[in-house]
Write an enzyme that holds these catalytic residues in place. Sequence first.
Site, PDB file in Angstrom:
ATOM      1  N   GLY A 174       0.766  -1.241   0.000  1.00 14.03           N
ATOM      2  CA  GLY A 174       0.000   0.000   0.000  1.00 14.03           C
ATOM      3  C   GLY A 174       0.793   1.285   0.000  1.00 14.03           C
ATOM      4  O   GLY A 174       0.207   2.368  -0.128  1.00 14.03           O
ATOM      5  N   GLU A 203       4.310  -6.429   1.627  1.00 13.23           N
ATOM      6  CA  GLU A 203       3.820  -6.833   0.306  1.00 13.23           C
ATOM      7  C   GLU A 203       3.705  -5.627  -0.620  1.00 13.23           C
ATOM      8  O   GLU A 203       2.621  -5.265  -1.050  1.00 13.23           O
ATOM      9  CB  GLU A 203       2.431  -7.485   0.450  1.00 13.23           C
ATOM     10  CG  GLU A 203       2.374  -8.667   1.385  1.00 13.23           C
ATOM     11  CD  GLU A 203       0.936  -9.136   1.676  1.00 13.23           C
ATOM     12  OE1 GLU A 203      -0.024  -8.397   1.357  1.00 13.23           O
ATOM     13  OE2 GLU A 203       0.788 -10.233   2.212  1.00 13.23           O
ATOM     14  N   GLY A 233       3.589  -3.429  -3.881  1.00  9.96           N
ATOM     15  CA  GLY A 233       3.358  -3.610  -5.312  1.00  9.96           C
ATOM     16  C   GLY A 233       3.708  -2.319  -6.028  1.00  9.96           C
ATOM     17  O   GLY A 233       4.819  -2.113  -6.522  1.00  9.96           O
ATOM     18  N   ARG A 234       2.745  -1.406  -5.985  1.00 10.02           N
ATOM     19  CA  ARG A 234       2.861  -0.123  -6.672  1.00 10.02           C
ATOM     20  C   ARG A 234       4.183   0.603  -6.412  1.00 10.02           C
ATOM     21  O   ARG A 234       4.806   1.136  -7.326  1.00 10.02           O
ATOM     22  CB  ARG A 234       1.699   0.749  -6.191  1.00 10.02           C
ATOM     23  CG  ARG A 234       1.552   2.073  -6.875  1.00 10.02           C
ATOM     24  CD  ARG A 234       0.559   2.948  -6.096  1.00 10.02           C
ATOM     25  NE  ARG A 234      -0.700   2.276  -5.799  1.00 10.02           N
ATOM     26  CZ  ARG A 234      -1.738   2.217  -6.640  1.00 10.02           C
ATOM     27  NH1 ARG A 234      -1.666   2.815  -7.800  1.00 10.02           N
ATOM     28  NH2 ARG A 234      -2.840   1.566  -6.300  1.00 10.02           N
ATOM     29  N   TYR A 239     -10.417   4.773 -11.937  1.00  6.96           N
ATOM     30  CA  TYR A 239     -10.307   5.369 -10.604  1.00  6.96           C
ATOM     31  C   TYR A 239     -10.210   6.896 -10.652  1.00  6.96           C
ATOM     32  O   TYR A 239     -10.007   7.522  -9.619  1.00  6.96           O
ATOM     33  CB  TYR A 239      -9.039   4.896  -9.888  1.00  6.96           C
ATOM     34  CG  TYR A 239      -8.800   3.418  -9.802  1.00  6.96           C
ATOM     35  CD1 TYR A 239      -9.607   2.596  -9.014  1.00  6.96           C
ATOM     36  CD2 TYR A 239      -7.726   2.841 -10.475  1.00  6.96           C
ATOM     37  CE1 TYR A 239      -9.354   1.233  -8.915  1.00  6.96           C
ATOM     38  CE2 TYR A 239      -7.465   1.480 -10.376  1.00  6.96           C
ATOM     39  CZ  TYR A 239      -8.284   0.692  -9.594  1.00  6.96           C
ATOM     40  OH  TYR A 239      -8.021  -0.650  -9.494  1.00  6.96           O
ATOM     41  N   CYS A 277     -14.041   3.772 -28.099  1.00  9.34           N
ATOM     42  CA  CYS A 277     -15.385   4.350 -28.237  1.00  9.34           C
ATOM     43  C   CYS A 277     -16.115   4.410 -26.909  1.00  9.34           C
ATOM     44  O   CYS A 277     -17.071   3.664 -26.662  1.00  9.34           O
ATOM     45  CB  CYS A 277     -16.165   3.552 -29.261  1.00  9.34           C
ATOM     46  SG  CYS A 277     -15.408   3.712 -30.878  1.00  9.34           S
ATOM     47  N   GLU A 278     -15.649   5.272 -26.030  1.00  6.27           N
ATOM     48  CA  GLU A 278     -16.231   5.500 -24.705  1.00  6.27           C
ATOM     49  C   GLU A 278     -15.863   6.926 -24.342  1.00  6.27           C
ATOM     50  O   GLU A 278     -14.697   7.320 -24.499  1.00  6.27           O
ATOM     51  CB  GLU A 278     -15.562   4.611 -23.636  1.00  6.27           C
ATOM     52  CG  GLU A 278     -15.718   3.126 -23.805  1.00  6.27           C
ATOM     53  CD  GLU A 278     -17.050   2.597 -23.308  1.00  6.27           C
ATOM     54  OE1 GLU A 278     -17.743   3.316 -22.555  1.00  6.27           O
ATOM     55  OE2 GLU A 278     -17.396   1.474 -23.697  1.00  6.27           O
ATOM     56  N   TYR A 300      -0.165  -1.561 -12.169  1.00 10.54           N
ATOM     57  CA  TYR A 300      -1.565  -1.602 -12.598  1.00 10.54           C
ATOM     58  C   TYR A 300      -1.730  -0.951 -13.974  1.00 10.54           C
ATOM     59  O   TYR A 300      -2.715  -0.270 -14.235  1.00 10.54           O
ATOM     60  CB  TYR A 300      -2.478  -0.965 -11.524  1.00 10.54           C
ATOM     61  CG  TYR A 300      -2.221  -1.558 -10.153  1.00 10.54           C
ATOM     62  CD1 TYR A 300      -2.591  -2.877  -9.869  1.00 10.54           C
ATOM     63  CD2 TYR A 300      -1.536  -0.853  -9.161  1.00 10.54           C
ATOM     64  CE1 TYR A 300      -2.312  -3.455  -8.642  1.00 10.54           C
ATOM     65  CE2 TYR A 300      -1.248  -1.429  -7.928  1.00 10.54           C
ATOM     66  CZ  TYR A 300      -1.633  -2.723  -7.673  1.00 10.54           C
ATOM     67  OH  TYR A 300      -1.341  -3.305  -6.460  1.00 10.54           O
TER      68      TYR A 300
HETATM   69  C1  LIG Z   1      -2.900  -5.174  -3.828  1.00 10.54           C
HETATM   70  C2  LIG Z   1      -2.320  -5.775  -2.612  1.00 10.54           C
HETATM   71  C3  LIG Z   1      -1.014  -5.443  -2.232  1.00 10.54           C
HETATM   72  C4  LIG Z   1      -0.173  -4.434  -2.968  1.00 10.54           C
HETATM   73  O1  LIG Z   1      -0.700  -3.166  -2.885  1.00 10.54           O
HETATM   74  P1  LIG Z   1       0.150  -1.931  -3.444  1.00 10.54           P
HETATM   75  O2  LIG Z   1      -0.694  -0.767  -3.151  1.00 10.54           O
HETATM   76  O3  LIG Z   1       0.326  -2.142  -4.894  1.00 10.54           O
HETATM   77  O4  LIG Z   1       1.432  -1.916  -2.707  1.00 10.54           O
HETATM   78  C5  LIG Z   1      -0.485  -6.084  -1.136  1.00 10.54           C
HETATM   79  N1  LIG Z   1      -1.197  -7.005  -0.433  1.00 10.54           N
HETATM   80  C6  LIG Z   1      -2.468  -7.330  -0.764  1.00 10.54           C
HETATM   81  C7  LIG Z   1      -3.192  -8.332   0.046  1.00 10.54           C
HETATM   82  C8  LIG Z   1      -3.073  -6.723  -1.858  1.00 10.54           C
HETATM   83  O5  LIG Z   1      -4.324  -7.051  -2.183  1.00 10.54           O
END
Ligand SMILES: *Cc1c(COP(=O)(O)O)cnc(C)c1O
Length: 426
Positions: A241, A276, A278-279, A319, A343-344, A372
């Site tokens: 997150g 965890e 991601g982004r 979003y 076409c949106e 994403y």
């Molecule tokens: C999507 C997700 C993440 C990663 O979130 P980011 O905002 O991309 O860091 C980590 N853990 C879980 C369970 C998620 O669903």
Amino acid sequence: MSFSQTLARRDGALFIEDVPVRDLAEAHGTPLYVYSRAGLLERASRLLAAFGPDNLVAYSIKSNMNLAVVRTFVDAGCGVDVTSRGELERALRARADPRKIVYSGAGKRPDEIDRGLEAGLRMFNVESLDELAMIDARARAAGVVAPISFRLNPDVDARTHPKIATGLRTVKFGVPIEEAPAAYAHAKTLSNVEVVGVDCHIGSQLLSLEPMRDALLKLKTAVLSLRQAGHEIRLIDIGGGLGVEYQDGDVPPTPEEYADMALEVVGGLGAALVCEPGRSLTAGAGYLVSRVLYQKQNEQKSFVILDAGMNDYVRPAMYGSPVRVETESTRASAPVDLVGPVCESTDRFAEGYALPEVSNGDLVVFRDVGAYGFCMASTYNGRPLPAEVMVHGSRVERVRRRQSVEETWTGELQPQWDDEPTADDR
Ligand SMILES: *Cc1c(COP(=O)(O)O)cnc(C)c1O
């Protein structure tokens, strides 16, 4: 400390690392996703260093599942956080150590659980008692014991976009934190699951550490009382997150600030931390290169129509996410709506955007789209998926070739009741 810029302007030309964007567009076509290897590695190494070798950085593969991207993180020392069988197979294919893979997600199917058990994952993050019962049953059938933690929903407001907040009681995720004692007590009565940890994930694109700190304080209280009740909590998964700078003025916490906060709140408990991200590992290291197709005006608006559309990069349409683009031209011009060919009406990347004056055929490079981006792309409007390349210094490797038009219908079949099937259909 913010991250090094991997997109630069040299004598008016745009470069990603040491490669002119113009060369990339000519060699690989547009729309084109481009990842900077240095950008990916800088983000991963800083987080790995900040958490230290005793804790696990499990890259949330859903933000960008390209095998070359995943391999880059795995080789740097990351584990992987997966949310489906498909992501699990990708993680394994990218040579992730199964002992560094955690499996999240609210709806794991029995066959997905089986595959996770077979692979020997670090832990399953369980989101309901129904799911726990299924994991126990599948583990019994396989003659193994499944390592589990519960994803606890701490009921904190992540103060992010409502569509990416996951820590409130109004969303589907996790087990309410007050129900943790009962959930863990129940898990203890099952013979084929073993409690190894706790988990939470309150949402995405967090620009302040405060909501996360609130959640971790609640998690700490839960860990202490679970231990008192005799549960062995060896892993504390703090989720992902961490936010990124999508627009000027966004100041996300640095990897070091994030890790320091987590280590301060839940680091002294004699459990390894798992995060965890991601982004925060992928967004800023990815670009989408497009070209201006046409421009037009009416009495109210000016439009710049790009060859990239919402099917290639859906976050603005889905979003309302802001975009930042770069062009080689820097001549100021009146604001425009930056739109795609789909076409949106919602196929609009930005409204009233201060785009420099451009000519048809000019490059428009989207920044911060490594997360994403491609993974949410679709073939809507019959548009093939874009190509992906990775840049490493002055080298360029294609890491996914552009889908052909024919490939967009691969797998489709004509019904047998059609009178005159053509040879191609059989
Ligand atoms: C999507 C997700 C993440 C990663 O979130 P980011 O905002 O991309 O860091 C980590 N853990 C879980 C369970 C998620 O669903």
